[in-house]
Motif scaffolding. Structure first.
Motif, PDB file in Angstrom:
ATOM      1  N   THR A   6      47.353  44.036  26.022  1.00 18.64           N
ATOM      2  CA  THR A   6      47.012  42.731  26.595  1.00 18.64           C
ATOM      3  C   THR A   6      45.524  42.737  26.917  1.00 18.64           C
ATOM      4  OG1 THR A   6      49.219  42.392  27.487  1.00 18.64           O
ATOM      5  CG2 THR A   6      47.438  41.139  28.508  1.00 18.64           C
ATOM      6  N   ILE A   7      44.852  41.713  26.448  1.00 18.29           N
ATOM      7  CA  ILE A   7      43.391  41.642  26.591  1.00 18.29           C
ATOM      8  C   ILE A   7      43.044  40.346  27.309  1.00 18.29           C
ATOM      9  CG2 ILE A   7      41.207  41.633  25.327  1.00 18.29           C
ATOM     10  CD1 ILE A   7      43.269  42.644  22.922  1.00 18.29           C
ATOM     11  N   LYS A   8      42.248  40.473  28.358  1.00 17.49           N
ATOM     12  CA  LYS A   8      41.834  39.267  29.085  1.00 17.49           C
ATOM     13  C   LYS A   8      40.326  39.217  29.214  1.00 17.49           C
ATOM     14  CE  LYS A   8      46.046  38.710  31.748  1.00 17.49           C
ATOM     15  NZ  LYS A   8      46.711  38.797  33.046  1.00 17.49           N
ATOM     16  N   ASN A   9      39.789  38.058  28.891  1.00 20.22           N
ATOM     17  CA  ASN A   9      38.367  37.758  29.120  1.00 20.22           C
ATOM     18  C   ASN A   9      37.420  38.677  28.376  1.00 20.22           C
ATOM     19  OD1 ASN A   9      38.964  35.607  30.839  1.00 20.22           O
ATOM     20  ND2 ASN A   9      39.272  37.018  32.547  1.00 20.22           N
ATOM     21  N   PHE A  10      37.834  39.127  27.200  1.00 26.86           N
ATOM     22  CA  PHE A  10      36.942  39.932  26.366  1.00 26.86           C
ATOM     23  C   PHE A  10      36.470  39.059  25.208  1.00 26.86           C
ATOM     24  CE2 PHE A  10      36.433  43.145  22.830  1.00 26.86           C
ATOM     25  CZ  PHE A  10      35.246  43.678  23.307  1.00 26.86           C
ATOM     26  N   ARG A  11      35.186  38.720  25.234  1.00 24.11           N
ATOM     27  CA  ARG A  11      34.593  37.823  24.227  1.00 24.11           C
ATOM     28  C   ARG A  11      35.464  36.568  24.054  1.00 24.11           C
ATOM     29  NH1 ARG A  11      32.858  42.579  19.938  1.00 24.11           N
ATOM     30  NH2 ARG A  11      31.774  43.858  21.469  1.00 24.11           N
ATOM     31  N   CYS A  12      35.978  36.296  22.817  1.00 20.78           N
ATOM     32  CA  CYS A  12      36.758  35.068  22.618  1.00 20.78           C
ATOM     33  C   CYS A  12      38.229  35.247  23.006  1.00 20.78           C
ATOM     34  CB  CYS A  12      36.667  34.604  21.167  1.00 20.78           C
ATOM     35  SG  CYS A  12      37.374  35.784  20.001  1.00 20.78           S
ATOM     36  N   THR A  36      37.035  41.109  16.969  1.00 17.53           N
ATOM     37  CA  THR A  36      37.020  41.329  18.421  1.00 17.53           C
ATOM     38  C   THR A  36      38.315  42.015  18.855  1.00 17.53           C
ATOM     39  OG1 THR A  36      35.638  39.388  18.733  1.00 17.53           O
ATOM     40  CG2 THR A  36      36.859  40.142  20.642  1.00 17.53           C
ATOM     41  N   LEU A  37      39.410  41.583  18.290  1.00 18.01           N
ATOM     42  CA  LEU A  37      40.699  42.200  18.618  1.00 18.01           C
ATOM     43  C   LEU A  37      40.691  43.672  18.217  1.00 18.01           C
ATOM     44  CD1 LEU A  37      43.683  41.833  19.538  1.00 18.01           C
ATOM     45  CD2 LEU A  37      44.225  41.372  17.162  1.00 18.01           C
ATOM     46  N   THR A  45      35.726  51.173  23.762  1.00 20.24           N
ATOM     47  CA  THR A  45      34.888  49.968  23.734  1.00 20.24           C
ATOM     48  C   THR A  45      34.633  49.495  25.161  1.00 20.24           C
ATOM     49  OG1 THR A  45      35.769  49.287  21.606  1.00 20.24           O
ATOM     50  CG2 THR A  45      34.766  47.565  22.940  1.00 20.24           C
ATOM     51  N   ARG A  46      33.363  49.316  25.497  1.00 19.47           N
ATOM     52  CA  ARG A  46      33.021  48.844  26.857  1.00 19.47           C
ATOM     53  C   ARG A  46      32.202  47.571  26.747  1.00 19.47           C
ATOM     54  NH1 ARG A  46      31.473  53.258  31.008  1.00 19.47           N
ATOM     55  NH2 ARG A  46      29.497  52.165  30.997  1.00 19.47           N
ATOM     56  N   PRO A  47      32.607  46.539  27.458  1.00 17.28           N
ATOM     57  CA  PRO A  47      31.748  45.347  27.496  1.00 17.28           C
ATOM     58  C   PRO A  47      30.372  45.750  28.019  1.00 17.28           C
ATOM     59  CG  PRO A  47      33.860  44.934  28.558  1.00 17.28           C
ATOM     60  CD  PRO A  47      33.781  46.414  28.324  1.00 17.28           C
ATOM     61  N   GLU A  62      39.866  42.676  31.238  1.00 14.94           N
ATOM     62  CA  GLU A  62      40.917  43.700  31.382  1.00 14.94           C
ATOM     63  C   GLU A  62      41.561  43.984  30.039  1.00 14.94           C
ATOM     64  OE1 GLU A  62      42.667  42.139  35.661  1.00 14.94           O
ATOM     65  OE2 GLU A  62      43.962  42.297  33.904  1.00 14.94           O
ATOM     66  N   ARG A  63      41.927  45.223  29.860  1.00 14.27           N
ATOM     67  CA  ARG A  63      42.782  45.572  28.719  1.00 14.27           C
ATOM     68  C   ARG A  63      43.861  46.506  29.232  1.00 14.27           C
ATOM     69  NH1 ARG A  63      38.934  48.352  24.904  1.00 14.27           N
ATOM     70  NH2 ARG A  63      37.824  48.671  26.851  1.00 14.27           N
ATOM     71  N   VAL A  64      45.085  46.150  28.963  1.00 14.52           N
ATOM     72  CA  VAL A  64      46.213  46.998  29.360  1.00 14.52           C
ATOM     73  C   VAL A  64      46.886  47.513  28.088  1.00 14.52           C
ATOM     74  CG1 VAL A  64      48.396  47.142  30.604  1.00 14.52           C
ATOM     75  CG2 VAL A  64      46.546  45.684  31.471  1.00 14.52           C
TER      76      VAL A  64
END
Lengths: 312, 200
Positions: A6-12, A36-37, A45-47, A62-64
């Protein structure tokens, strides 16, 4: 095995969950968020700047990672006003290898170094092949020759000044060895992809962008077959999970419907991910109406992953 | 050329053409709802991802692909295939092609000429074109192609260019008296089919 992320608020990717299979194939139009995915699947990978956050706004990315038989692992980054980013979560979760093989890079000579894993563009292919045991090199050459039968052998040869490059032998004219510049893009990409099974240490997850690049449709099927064997541990040091992003409808003809994820860019929430409803009672009818073609099914747009266009 | 949303996305109000608007009125009449409640989705694509053209609808296998919406949650409740007969297409062929598709209800209609529907209501035709014209012979008695030619001639006579013609066609479809169309072969069948699929 990574079963989902689950990815939140990472790029698009504002809020996206993707379930993963041993082999997962991601399709979608250009600029749908595939790359991006793929990047987000790597825990390393770090923002690095505000641009890596949703709309460049301060907030929490966040990435879970859901991993089979383990507790979920969360990696987070908080962008605060002023541009500072605070990171949290473990880095050493699993080894992810990102690949976007580039034929020009695959042709490069290397300074002889012990390298056991391909770089993202494959520019160290000569070193990785040279580091294999003689037996592994023979196996690799044999498998390569099976798929691209005009070649009989692969050999790293010195150039001087500590450099070396790969030469490929003509199968029917054994004295003829071809420089990488005389070898087709597709042949080098096949060679690089076959090399993945011999990497040591093997990656837990290999992520490949545009696998189909320069490959004949027959070879796409063969390479998928090799990658599936890697996911089962039938080749390579251990079971390795694979995620592929592609624009190729031909590739989907070699995929199982359960393996495919369809990405669509939306105006409101960024990106959506869909899977084929293979357990639905009328799924078989849908496949029949699409004449058994998963590529057709994708391009029909019935599962997303297709952009708008100009109508009549 | 108009920009179409991705397949399955809802069409904006500017997208539907004259045939959509007429069908909407017929379906809304059967379902006893406001015409605006009948909404359209962007169609699936044909092989290779190509946007569908009218001639694609003459191939049964292609029709089935266009109605093969995989996810039931994103599937239209009704599919209507309306094609010009062109002297070759039979209604029976369409019905056979549409049998067993996953869309809950699918109607196929081969009409001799759709434009015959648009010119059937003489009063609305005069109002839309803003000219006085003599009533035509019974539209359905026109030879194939003559209704299309007749409407094109009137549009030209009234001074409408191609983009204005689209607006006039939509206006005709939106305002014509549906009772005036009952005598036209094709339309009558659609109304009957509507009654079968959407009982009032």
């Amino acid at each position: 095995m990574l079963t989902g992320v689950t990815i939140k608020n990472f790029r698009c990717l504002r809020d996206v969950t993707i379930q993963l299979e041993p082999l997962t194939i991601v399709v979608g139009p250009n600029a749908s968020g595939k790359r991006t995915l793929l990047k987000a699947l790597d825990p390393q990978t770090r923002p690095g700047s505000a641009q890596d956050f949703w709309h460049g706004q301060p907030g929490r990315c966040e990435r879970v990672f859901q991993i089979a038989d383990r507790s979920p692992i969360e990696r987070a980054a908080e962008l605060v006003k002023g541009g500072t980013i605070h990171y949290s979560g473990p880095l050493d979760t699993f080894a992810c290898q990102f690949l976007q093989l580039d034929p020009g890079s695959l042709r490069k000579s290397n300074v002889l170094t012990d390298e056991r894993r391909l770089t993202p563009d494959g520019s160290n292919l000569a070193n990785v092949v040279a580091t294999l045991s003689r037996k592994q090199q023979d196996q690799l050459a044999s498998e390569f020759s099976r798929l691209v039968p005009v070649y009989g052998d692969v050999d790293p040869r010195p150039l001087g000044n500590g450099h070396h490059r790969l030469l490929l032998q003509d199968r029917w004219q054994e004295s003829a060895w071809y420089e990488p510049s005389h070898v087709s893009d597709g042949s080098l990409i096949v060679l690089a992809l076959l090399t993945l099974a011999y990497q040591d240490p093997a990656a837990d997850l290999i992520v490949i962008e545009e696998l189909e690049r320069s490959l004949h449709p027959y070879l796409i099927g063969e390479i998928l077959s090799v990658l599936r064997k890697m996911t089962r541990g039938e080749v390579g040091k251990k079971q390795t999970q694979v995620v592929i992003a592609t624009h190729s409808a031909e590739l989907l003809e070699f995929a199982e419907p359960e393996e495919v994820r369809f990405l669509t860019r939306t105006a409101d929430c960024g990106v959506t991910v869909e899977a084929a409803p293979t357990s639905a009672p009328d799924w078989e009818q849908v496949v029949k109406d699409q004449q058994g073609s998963l590529g057709n099914l994708w391009l029909s747009g019935g599962l997303g992953g297709v952009p708008g266009g100009l109508g009549p | 050329m108009r920009s179409l949303p991705a397949p399955r996305e809802e069409l904006a109000e500017a997208h539907p053409g004259a045939a959509h608007l007429l069908v909407r009125r017929i379906v809304a009449g059967a379902a006893r709802c406001r015409p605006e409640a009948v909404r359209f989705v962007s169609p699936l694509r044909t092989s290779g991802g190509r946007i569908v053209r009218g001639s694609d609808l003459h191939v049964g296998a292609t029709l089935r692909k266009l109605l093969a919406f995989p996810a039931s949650s994103r599937r239209p409740q009704l599919g209507i295939v309306l094609v010009d007969e062109d002297g070759v297409r039979s209604r029976r062929d369409l019905r056979t092609a549409l049998e067993g598709t996953v869309v809950p209800a699918a109607l196929g209609l081969a009409t001799p000429e759709f434009e015959a529907w648009l010119v059937a209501d003489h009063a609305v035709l005069c109002a839309a074109l803003k000219i006085n014209i003599d009533p035509p012979s019974t539209p359905d008695s026109m030879r194939p192609g003559s209704a299309k030619a007749y409407l094109a001639h009137l549009l030209s006579q009234a001074g409408f260019d191609a983009s204005q013609a689209q607006t006039v066609r939509r206006e005709l479809a939106s305002n014509c008296n549906l009772d005036a169309l009952q005598r036209i072969r094709g339309f009558e069948e659609l109304v009957k089919d509507r009654a079968r699929i959407l009982p009032p």
